[in-house]
Design a protein around this motif. Structure first.
Motif, mmCIF file in Angstrom:
data_model
loop_
_atom_site.group_PDB
_atom_site.id
_atom_site.type_symbol
_atom_site.label_atom_id
_atom_site.label_comp_id
_atom_site.label_asym_id
_atom_site.label_seq_id
_atom_site.Cartn_x
_atom_site.Cartn_y
_atom_site.Cartn_z
ATOM 1 N N LYS A 182 0.798 -1.229 0.000
ATOM 2 C CA LYS A 182 0.000 0.000 0.000
ATOM 3 C C LYS A 182 0.829 1.276 0.000
ATOM 4 C CE LYS A 182 -0.590 -0.099 5.049
ATOM 5 N NZ LYS A 182 -1.575 -0.061 6.166
ATOM 6 N N SER A 183 2.158 1.174 -0.103
ATOM 7 C CA SER A 183 2.986 2.379 -0.069
ATOM 8 C C SER A 183 3.342 2.836 -1.480
ATOM 9 C CB SER A 183 4.253 2.140 0.753
ATOM 10 O OG SER A 183 4.941 1.005 0.288
ATOM 11 N N LEU A 184 3.585 4.126 -1.607
ATOM 12 C CA LEU A 184 3.920 4.738 -2.889
ATOM 13 C C LEU A 184 5.416 4.573 -3.117
ATOM 14 C CD1 LEU A 184 3.011 6.460 -5.317
ATOM 15 C CD2 LEU A 184 3.468 8.496 -3.932
ATOM 16 N N VAL A 185 5.793 3.570 -3.920
ATOM 17 C CA VAL A 185 7.199 3.236 -4.151
ATOM 18 C C VAL A 185 7.391 2.956 -5.631
ATOM 19 C CG1 VAL A 185 9.032 1.563 -3.684
ATOM 20 C CG2 VAL A 185 7.519 2.281 -1.834
ATOM 21 N N GLY A 186 8.531 3.424 -6.176
ATOM 22 C CA GLY A 186 8.841 3.136 -7.567
ATOM 23 C C GLY A 186 9.277 4.377 -8.313
ATOM 24 N N THR A 187 9.318 4.260 -9.638
ATOM 25 C CA THR A 187 9.702 5.364 -10.512
ATOM 26 C C THR A 187 8.447 5.877 -11.209
ATOM 27 O OG1 THR A 187 11.852 4.290 -10.842
ATOM 28 C CG2 THR A 187 11.258 6.081 -12.347
ATOM 29 N N PRO A 188 8.132 7.169 -11.081
ATOM 30 C CA PRO A 188 6.814 7.680 -11.502
ATOM 31 C C PRO A 188 6.338 7.270 -12.886
ATOM 32 C CG PRO A 188 7.980 9.361 -10.272
ATOM 33 C CD PRO A 188 8.934 8.205 -10.418
ATOM 34 N N TYR A 189 7.136 7.414 -13.932
ATOM 35 C CA TYR A 189 6.651 7.139 -15.285
ATOM 36 C C TYR A 189 6.280 5.678 -15.500
ATOM 37 C CZ TYR A 189 8.206 11.805 -16.723
ATOM 38 O OH TYR A 189 8.368 13.163 -16.848
ATOM 39 N N TRP A 190 6.794 4.792 -14.661
ATOM 40 C CA TRP A 190 6.539 3.361 -14.817
ATOM 41 C C TRP A 190 5.490 2.839 -13.827
ATOM 42 C CZ3 TRP A 190 11.021 5.766 -15.870
ATOM 43 C CH2 TRP A 190 11.694 5.451 -17.051
ATOM 44 N N MET A 191 5.002 3.687 -12.944
ATOM 45 C CA MET A 191 4.074 3.250 -11.898
ATOM 46 C C MET A 191 2.684 2.946 -12.437
ATOM 47 S SD MET A 191 4.577 5.671 -8.575
ATOM 48 C CE MET A 191 6.085 5.694 -7.625
ATOM 49 N N ALA A 192 2.122 1.873 -11.940
ATOM 50 C CA ALA A 192 0.722 1.562 -12.242
ATOM 51 C C ALA A 192 -0.190 2.551 -11.512
ATOM 52 C CB ALA A 192 0.393 0.143 -11.805
ATOM 53 N N PRO A 193 -1.371 2.830 -12.050
ATOM 54 C CA PRO A 193 -2.285 3.777 -11.394
ATOM 55 C C PRO A 193 -2.615 3.395 -9.960
ATOM 56 C CG PRO A 193 -3.029 3.313 -13.631
ATOM 57 C CD PRO A 193 -1.890 2.381 -13.356
ATOM 58 N N GLU A 194 -2.753 2.094 -9.685
ATOM 59 C CA GLU A 194 -3.127 1.689 -8.336
ATOM 60 C C GLU A 194 -2.018 1.957 -7.326
ATOM 61 O OE1 GLU A 194 -2.251 -2.281 -10.566
ATOM 62 O OE2 GLU A 194 -2.970 -0.246 -11.015
ATOM 63 N N VAL A 195 -0.758 2.016 -7.804
ATOM 64 C CA VAL A 195 0.343 2.366 -6.910
ATOM 65 C C VAL A 195 0.274 3.850 -6.563
ATOM 66 C CG1 VAL A 195 2.854 2.437 -6.622
ATOM 67 C CG2 VAL A 195 1.791 0.537 -7.857
ATOM 68 N N ILE A 196 0.027 4.679 -7.563
ATOM 69 C CA ILE A 196 -0.067 6.122 -7.337
ATOM 70 C C ILE A 196 -1.221 6.446 -6.393
ATOM 71 C CG2 ILE A 196 -0.468 8.346 -8.473
ATOM 72 C CD1 ILE A 196 0.835 7.116 -10.984
ATOM 73 N N LEU A 197 -2.305 5.689 -6.510
ATOM 74 C CA LEU A 197 -3.493 5.962 -5.708
ATOM 75 C C LEU A 197 -3.527 5.189 -4.393
ATOM 76 C CD1 LEU A 197 -6.132 5.846 -8.597
ATOM 77 C CD2 LEU A 197 -5.178 7.886 -7.509
ATOM 78 N N ALA A 198 -2.518 4.367 -4.148
ATOM 79 C CA ALA A 198 -2.580 3.451 -3.014
ATOM 80 C C ALA A 198 -2.740 4.140 -1.677
ATOM 81 C CB ALA A 198 -1.331 2.568 -2.992
ATOM 82 N N MET A 199 -2.092 5.268 -1.480
ATOM 83 C CA MET A 199 -2.143 5.936 -0.187
ATOM 84 C C MET A 199 -3.552 6.399 0.152
ATOM 85 S SD MET A 199 0.928 5.666 0.906
ATOM 86 C CE MET A 199 1.039 6.811 2.270
ATOM 87 N N ASP A 200 -4.349 6.679 -0.886
ATOM 88 C CA ASP A 200 -5.694 7.186 -0.660
ATOM 89 C C ASP A 200 -6.785 6.135 -0.835
ATOM 90 O OD1 ASP A 200 -4.759 9.789 -0.208
ATOM 91 O OD2 ASP A 200 -4.693 10.184 -2.354
ATOM 92 N N GLU A 201 -6.561 5.211 -1.753
ATOM 93 C CA GLU A 201 -7.676 4.370 -2.188
ATOM 94 C C GLU A 201 -7.512 2.871 -1.944
ATOM 95 O OE1 GLU A 201 -8.936 5.200 -6.123
ATOM 96 O OE2 GLU A 201 -9.014 7.357 -5.835
ATOM 97 N N GLY A 202 -6.389 2.447 -1.369
ATOM 98 C CA GLY A 202 -6.313 1.010 -1.120
ATOM 99 C C GLY A 202 -4.967 0.416 -1.400
ATOM 100 N N ARG A 203 -4.948 -0.836 -1.850
ATOM 101 C CA ARG A 203 -3.722 -1.598 -1.957
ATOM 102 C C ARG A 203 -3.564 -2.171 -3.360
ATOM 103 N NH1 ARG A 203 -3.446 -4.770 3.881
ATOM 104 N NH2 ARG A 203 -3.899 -2.951 5.171
ATOM 105 N N TYR A 204 -2.396 -2.760 -3.602
ATOM 106 C CA TYR A 204 -2.115 -3.317 -4.924
ATOM 107 C C TYR A 204 -1.293 -4.593 -4.760
ATOM 108 C CZ TYR A 204 2.257 -0.787 -4.057
ATOM 109 O OH TYR A 204 3.417 -0.309 -3.497
ATOM 110 N N ASP A 205 -1.186 -5.360 -5.866
ATOM 111 C CA ASP A 205 -0.443 -6.618 -5.826
ATOM 112 C C ASP A 205 0.510 -6.684 -7.009
ATOM 113 O OD1 ASP A 205 -2.059 -7.209 -8.009
ATOM 114 O OD2 ASP A 205 -3.461 -8.411 -6.828
ATOM 115 N N GLY A 206 0.938 -7.904 -7.361
ATOM 116 C CA GLY A 206 1.943 -8.079 -8.401
ATOM 117 C C GLY A 206 1.528 -7.593 -9.772
ATOM 118 N N ARG A 207 0.247 -7.368 -9.986
ATOM 119 C CA ARG A 207 -0.175 -6.863 -11.292
ATOM 120 C C ARG A 207 0.386 -5.483 -11.580
ATOM 121 N NH1 ARG A 207 -6.467 -8.383 -10.482
ATOM 122 N NH2 ARG A 207 -5.826 -7.758 -8.371
ATOM 123 N N ALA A 208 0.776 -4.760 -10.524
ATOM 124 C CA ALA A 208 1.420 -3.462 -10.731
ATOM 125 C C ALA A 208 2.746 -3.629 -11.467
ATOM 126 C CB ALA A 208 1.650 -2.765 -9.387
#
Length: 222
Positions: free
Chosen positions: A181-207
């Motif tokens: 659920k943390s915002l980690v990675g390089t912005p241009y390559w981030m999946a939308p759910e990673v960018i939104l994770a802090m506000d809207e939930g969590r993500y898995d390996g599909r990112a």
């Protein structure tokens, strides 16, 4: 009253102590030459004086500002690397501590997919891109089976071994549990759910799969 947090580099906790080898890395590795650097520190090629194997050494300091956070990042990366054994992931050779600096020893790779892209005057051929992506997918399938999310898939983190092996590298951003659920990675390559994770939930390996799709575009860009 809560127990005080162990100081960075403390090996009093047996679980932490077992992550690190006790030898002096300066007596084990020679012929160090810097081959890259980033916000984490620097990467060197080196010779293991015991086996004569050529290895890569990632040096990361945990002194100064944010030393606790730096130390926790090192511990997390070592824990991930110790779990990984796959032909499409960079091999781990051990981690040593010296002068408030961690020495992560890894399999040496000749370069990255980004180096290949930048080293050619013409765009990569479709079969070259396909081979790189196939190897990366094999590595991701293995990681996700362990419950690990890489979280920083891009051409510079897809390494090329010899002969023609494709290996995922740089596990400094990896999550060892899903969902994350943390915002980690390089912005241009981030999946939308990673960018939104802090506000809207969590993500898995599909990112990671999203990031690999962006990497396809990166590799095909002429």
């Amino acid at each position: 009253m809560p127990a005080p947090r162990p100081r960075p580099g403390s090996l009093r906790d047996p679980e932490i102590s077992e992550l690190f080898l006790k030898e002096d890395p300066e007596k084990i590795f020679g012929d160090l030459q810097e081959i890259g650097h980033g916000s984490f520190g620097a990467v060197f090629s080196a010779r293991d004086l015991r086996s004569q194997e050529l290895v890569a050494i990632k040096k990361m300091s945990y002194r100064g500002r944010a030393s606790n956070e730096k130390w926790q990042d090192i511990v997390r990366e070592v824990k991930v690397l110790q779990r990984i054994r796959h032909r499409n992931a960079v091999g781990f050779r051990g981690c040593y501590l010296r002068d408030n600096t961690a020495w992560l020893a890894m399999e040496f790779c000749v370069g990255s997919a980004l180096d290949l892209l930048q080293g050619q005057q013409e765009p990569l051929r479709e079969e070259q891109i396909g081979a790189i992506i196939e190897g990366a997918l094999q590595g991701l399938s293995y990681l996700h089976g362990l419950g690990v999310i890489h979280r920083d898939i891009k051409a510079s983190n897809i390494l090329l071994g010899s002969p023609g092996q494709v290996k995922l590298g740089d596990f400094g951003s990896a999550a060892v549990a899903t969902p994350a659920k943390s915002l980690v990675g390089t912005p241009y390559w981030m999946a939308p759910e990673v960018i939104l994770a802090m506000d809207e939930g969590r993500y898995d390996g599909r990112a990671d799969v999203w990031s690999l799709g962006i990497t396809c575009i990166e590799l095909g860009d002429d």
